[in-house]
Design a protein around this motif. Structure first.
Motif, PDB file in Angstrom:
ATOM      1  N   ARG A 144       1.520  -1.419   1.311  1.00  0.00           N
ATOM      2  CA  ARG A 144       1.266  -0.511   2.270  1.00  0.00           C
ATOM      3  C   ARG A 144       0.735   1.068   1.880  1.00  0.00           C
ATOM      4  O   ARG A 144      -0.002   1.695   2.454  1.00  0.00           O
ATOM      5  CB  ARG A 144       2.508  -0.193   3.070  1.00  0.00           C
ATOM      6  N   LEU A 145       1.213   1.475   0.636  1.00  0.00           N
ATOM      7  CA  LEU A 145       0.833   2.516  -0.040  1.00  0.00           C
ATOM      8  C   LEU A 145      -0.784   2.444  -0.413  1.00  0.00           C
ATOM      9  O   LEU A 145      -1.649   3.347  -0.263  1.00  0.00           O
ATOM     10  CB  LEU A 145       1.577   2.822  -1.169  1.00  0.00           C
ATOM     11  N   MET A 146      -1.129   1.299  -0.852  1.00  0.00           N
ATOM     12  CA  MET A 146      -2.579   1.079  -1.459  1.00  0.00           C
ATOM     13  C   MET A 146      -3.470   1.100  -0.229  1.00  0.00           C
ATOM     14  O   MET A 146      -4.395   1.609  -0.134  1.00  0.00           O
ATOM     15  CB  MET A 146      -2.680  -0.386  -1.999  1.00  0.00           C
ATOM     16  N   LEU A 147      -2.857   0.277   0.927  1.00  0.00           N
ATOM     17  CA  LEU A 147      -3.756   0.347   2.000  1.00  0.00           C
ATOM     18  C   LEU A 147      -4.123   1.870   2.582  1.00  0.00           C
ATOM     19  O   LEU A 147      -5.165   2.262   3.204  1.00  0.00           O
ATOM     20  CB  LEU A 147      -3.234  -0.655   3.204  1.00  0.00           C
ATOM     21  N   ARG A 148      -3.045   2.667   2.757  1.00  0.00           N
ATOM     22  CA  ARG A 148      -3.020   3.874   3.193  1.00  0.00           C
ATOM     23  C   ARG A 148      -3.909   4.672   2.266  1.00  0.00           C
ATOM     24  O   ARG A 148      -5.023   5.311   2.794  1.00  0.00           O
ATOM     25  CB  ARG A 148      -1.614   4.534   2.962  1.00  0.00           C
ATOM     26  N   GLU A 149      -3.955   4.513   1.020  1.00  0.00           N
ATOM     27  CA  GLU A 149      -4.816   5.261  -0.030  1.00  0.00           C
ATOM     28  C   GLU A 149      -6.180   5.141   0.451  1.00  0.00           C
ATOM     29  O   GLU A 149      -7.196   6.035   0.440  1.00  0.00           O
ATOM     30  CB  GLU A 149      -4.447   4.923  -1.333  1.00  0.00           C
TER      31      GLU A 149
ATOM     32  N   PHE B  89      12.296   8.455  -2.950  1.00  0.00           N
ATOM     33  CA  PHE B  89      11.776   8.426  -1.833  1.00  0.00           C
ATOM     34  C   PHE B  89      10.678   7.301  -1.454  1.00  0.00           C
ATOM     35  O   PHE B  89      10.906   6.547  -0.253  1.00  0.00           O
ATOM     36  CB  PHE B  89      11.423   9.786  -1.237  1.00  0.00           C
ATOM     37  N   ILE B  90       9.763   7.453  -2.368  1.00  0.00           N
ATOM     38  CA  ILE B  90       8.719   6.407  -2.116  1.00  0.00           C
ATOM     39  C   ILE B  90       9.229   5.047  -2.235  1.00  0.00           C
ATOM     40  O   ILE B  90       8.616   3.900  -1.554  1.00  0.00           O
ATOM     41  CB  ILE B  90       7.289   6.962  -3.325  1.00  0.00           C
ATOM     42  N   THR B  91       9.966   4.681  -3.176  1.00  0.00           N
ATOM     43  CA  THR B  91      10.711   3.454  -3.284  1.00  0.00           C
ATOM     44  C   THR B  91      11.253   3.213  -1.994  1.00  0.00           C
ATOM     45  O   THR B  91      11.219   1.848  -1.492  1.00  0.00           O
ATOM     46  CB  THR B  91      11.933   3.318  -4.470  1.00  0.00           C
ATOM     47  N   GLU B  92      11.801   3.866  -1.242  1.00  0.00           N
ATOM     48  CA  GLU B  92      12.631   3.712  -0.127  1.00  0.00           C
ATOM     49  C   GLU B  92      12.017   3.822   1.137  1.00  0.00           C
ATOM     50  O   GLU B  92      12.394   3.268   2.349  1.00  0.00           O
ATOM     51  CB  GLU B  92      13.885   4.572   0.041  1.00  0.00           C
ATOM     52  N   LEU B  93      10.715   4.083   1.006  1.00  0.00           N
ATOM     53  CA  LEU B  93       9.684   4.482   2.277  1.00  0.00           C
ATOM     54  C   LEU B  93       9.686   3.280   3.037  1.00  0.00           C
ATOM     55  O   LEU B  93       9.683   3.404   4.094  1.00  0.00           O
ATOM     56  CB  LEU B  93       8.444   5.039   1.683  1.00  0.00           C
ATOM     57  N   GLY B  94       9.357   2.142   2.408  1.00  0.00           N
ATOM     58  CA  GLY B  94       9.146   0.746   3.206  1.00  0.00           C
ATOM     59  C   GLY B  94      10.538   0.552   4.063  1.00  0.00           C
ATOM     60  O   GLY B  94      10.200   0.135   5.431  1.00  0.00           O
ATOM     61  N   SER B  95      11.523   0.599   3.406  1.00  0.00           N
ATOM     62  CA  SER B  95      12.938   0.458   4.314  1.00  0.00           C
ATOM     63  C   SER B  95      12.903   1.489   5.456  1.00  0.00           C
ATOM     64  O   SER B  95      13.443   1.166   6.339  1.00  0.00           O
ATOM     65  CB  SER B  95      13.969   0.288   3.559  1.00  0.00           C
ATOM     66  N   LEU B  96      12.566   2.642   5.148  1.00  0.00           N
ATOM     67  CA  LEU B  96      12.695   3.770   6.138  1.00  0.00           C
ATOM     68  C   LEU B  96      11.984   3.404   7.302  1.00  0.00           C
ATOM     69  O   LEU B  96      12.507   3.496   8.367  1.00  0.00           O
ATOM     70  CB  LEU B  96      12.257   5.189   5.568  1.00  0.00           C
TER      71      LEU B  96
END
Lengths: 88, 599
Positions: free
Chosen positions: B579-584, A7-14
């Motif tokens: 994006r996940l790093m910035l979110r964190e 899910f996390i891998t696809e999060l960007g595309s989602l």
């Protein structure tokens, strides 16, 4: 079933709406059952909204106009030098 | 007898059993490939799904496509074989003779004539196919499934013709004797089509969305390529065919035991370039990039491999593939001998011929389906048809670059004025794009002061080199690429370049606290801007840059990948990490329990 890692891998595309309809349904069904991914999805979506609307790194107005001038005067200067130098 | 050595296979060999059951004999075309049984299995699966399996088009319609397309190519092997099959399906010798000469004189129904017109056009002038050709068939009552089958049959015929020529196989029956000049009707038809402008917008046929989790071929493509090529997504009306094609890709392209993957990708690339197939060139440049080949080298291989940095053996291999694709009538045993003299084995030569034929199959399929590239193409081939069977030389680099132009670049007119010597028009470009370039450079350099200097440098470079801008991408993408290069050079001066090019680090979100409903309300706009700038600046440069181009500049994923010289999968991986790093880093400010950290 999709794992949290997938899910996390696809999060960007989602978030960018770049997944096929059926796959999207699977991601959404994972989301419906996984609290952790719900929080990640919601907060990353809000992060993107904030970043896009923040106006970050926008040209500060006092810089913008002089910068255009500097660039154009250097270009005109270069052209003038080119014209002045003898052609071969 | 054929050009290559053959091997013994047991009577129980699956594909041969199936041929005997379906056709009463094993065609020599397949016997000639017994050095590589895996290849025969893959081909038999495709032929079984596309031709033999009962489907929307009748077997007779499909065999007629094969006959007429092979006749237009003057391919004696395929014409002889399928003439026999059509005889057993009840067509008379007279009907078949007329069909080979000119199918319009064979007393066919109007819709069958149109079906064969379409197949001939797709085979002979693939880049002139457009949506209007599909509309024409649909008006005559052909469903999307039927049109897909017609495209597949044409592609299969091109595959079989190329294979039989490359292997030098003698016909299974007394050979058909061509009496006259090439199919007259096809010539007349091709002249007429010169004046049509194909409508190339989007996919021509309906497709069904399938997901890798419940459709094994898509899981296979995702695993092997990191993405599912559009050409396969466009054929989901026939999942059995996609499965056979995935198997062929795995068995023929991805194996490394005979030719290397690199050699096979090169064959795909040069033959696709010869066929002016922008889609396949874009995909296989990307594949070569994933194998560690630079974009410049893959461009050079596509445009003229003789000037590329390749071994003499690899060049000979590509010469042979190109000759088979371009001038099949002249292909002969001598071409095989040249490869043997380079030290290539019969197994390797067989695989090269199969790869060339598979490329013709994929190129035809793509042109018939109208799929759009999965990646922003670096080389766009002009729509104008080059008659491949007659042309003696490949398009030159200059000729291609002259004809290449990005279709909808809003800056095209201003750029043309500057190129024509109107220096002052450049000011418009600075005003239009200054903001974007400033942001990109701030993202790379991490300092607004240095960005100001670098912006000037980038625009000066763009002005100096604007004569070299040829419209291969949008002007704005070209400009961002110059800005990225300028920034990267400055980083190199600071010895920070490793951080931009190194491996991606593992990153796992740790702080999983729910956020407030409206985090924007917690801070003023100015506070918010400062906070976001501060936290973006803390990101490692490679993630920062991708995030800024995509989420602040709002470049598309493909544009950002082009500007950074990254593949799409790599770009997406970095983007989600950034994006996940910035979110964190923002959790302490916006989580429900946060107590108002000063921004």
């Amino acid at each position: 079933m999709i794992s949290c890692d997938e899910f996390i891998t696809e999060l960007g595309s989602l978030l960018d709406d770049e997944v096929a309809v059926e796959f999207r349904q699977q991601l959404e069904s994972h989301l419906a059952h996984c609290r952790t991914c719900q929080v990640l999805y919601d907060s990353t979506r809000k992060t993107l909204r904030i970043v896009t609307e923040s106006g970050s790194f926008d040209y500060p107005e006092p810089i913008a106009e002089p910068l255009v001038e500097k660039i154009m005067s250097r270009i005109r200067g270069n052209c003038a030098i080119d014209k002045a130098s003898p052609s071969d | 007898m054929s050009f290559l050595r053959e091997a013994e296979v047991p009577d129980s060999f699956g594909p041969f059993v199936a041929f005997r059951e379906n056709m009463g004999f094993v065609p020599k075309l397949f016997r000639a490939q017994t050095l590589l049984p895996r290849v025969i299995e893959a081909e038999a699966q495709i032929a079984g799904s596309v031709l033999l399996k009962p489907s929307e088009l009748s077997r007779t319609q499909k065999e007629c496509i094969l006959l007429v397309v092979a006749a237009a190519k003057r391919n004696t092997y395929c014409v002889t074989a399928h003439y026999q099959t059509l005889r057993t399906l009840g067509l008379t010798e007279d009907q078949l003779g007329r069909m080979i000469g000119d199918h319009h004189a064979a007393g066919l129904s109007m819709s069958d004539e149109a079906l064969l017109d379409f197949a001939l056009k797709l085979s002979r002038k693939p880049s002139s196919i457009g949506k209007q050709d599909i509309d024409r068939l649909q008006t005559l009552g052909f469903s999307d499934e039927m049109v897909l089958e017609a495209v597949l049959m044409t592609a299969l015929t091109n595959f079989l013709c190329s294979l039989s020529t490359g292997l030098g196989v003698a016909p299974d029956f007394a050979p058909w004797q061509f009496k006259d000049a090439p199919n007259g009707s096809a010539e007349a038809f091709s002249i007429k089509s010169e004046f049509e402008i194909p409508n190339k917008s989007g996919l021509y046929l309906r497709a069904i969305d399938r997901s890798p989790s419940d459709f094994a071929p898509f899981a296979f493509f995702r695993e092997k390529f990191g993405f599912i090529p559009n050409i396969f997504r466009a054929q989901t009306l026939r999942p059995d065919v996609v499965e056979a094609e995935a198997n062929a890709v795995g068995t023929i392209l991805l194996t490394e035991d005979v030719l290397s993957r690199f050699q096979k990708e090169c064959i795909l690339l040069v033959v696709s370039a010869l066929n002016l197939n922008t889609y396949c060139v874009a995909v296989h440049c990307e594949m070569l990039r994933n194998l560690g080949v630079s974009p410049e080298k893959s461009d050079q291989i596509a445009l003229d491999h003789s000037l590329a940095d390749l071994s003499e053996t690899d060049k000979a291999l590509l010469d042979c593939a190109l000759k088979l694709a371009r001038r099949p009538a002249e292909f002969c045993a001598h071409d095989i001998e040249l490869l043997r003299n380079c030290g290539l084995t019969d197994e390797q030569i067989l695989e090269a011929i199969v790869m060339t034929s598979l490329t013709n199959f994929l190129n035809t399929l793509q042109m018939g389906l109208g799929t759009v590239p999965d990646f922003e193409p670096r080389l766009i081939f002009p729509l104008k048809e080059v008659n491949l069977s007659l042309s003696s030389s490949r398009p030159t680099l200059e000729a291609l670059q002259r004809e290449q132009s990005a279709p909808e670049d809003p800056d095209a007119e201003i750029v043309a004025r500057v190129q024509a010597g109107e220096t002052e028009a450049f000011e418009l470009l600075v005003r239009l794009h200054g903001r974007k370039i400033y942001r990109s450079l701030t993202g790379i350099l991490g300092s607004t002061d240095e960005a100001e200097d670098a912006v000037q440098e980038a625009f000066l470079k763009a002005f100096t080199h604007i004569g070299e801008f040829e419209g291969r991408s949008k002007f704005s993408t070209w400009l961002v690429r110059i800005a990225v290069n300028t920034g990267v050079q400055r980083l190199r001066g600071r010895k920070e370049i490793e951080s931009l090019e190194g491996e991606d680090e593992e990153f796992r979100p740790r702080n999983i606290q729910a956020w407030q409903d409206d985090p924007e309300l917690s801070y003023s706009k100015e506070e918010m801007r400062r906070l976001i700038e501060k936290e973006i600046m803390k990101l490692p440069v490679k993630y920062r840059l991708v995030l800024m181009l995509r989420d602040l500049e709002e470049l598309t994923t493909a544009e950002a990948a082009t500007a950074l010289g990254l593949g799409l999968p790599a770009l997406k991986a970095r983007l989600v990490r950034g994006r996940l790093m910035l979110r964190e880093s923002l959790v302490p400010y916006f989580s429900k329990g946060s107590t108002g950290v000063t921004a």
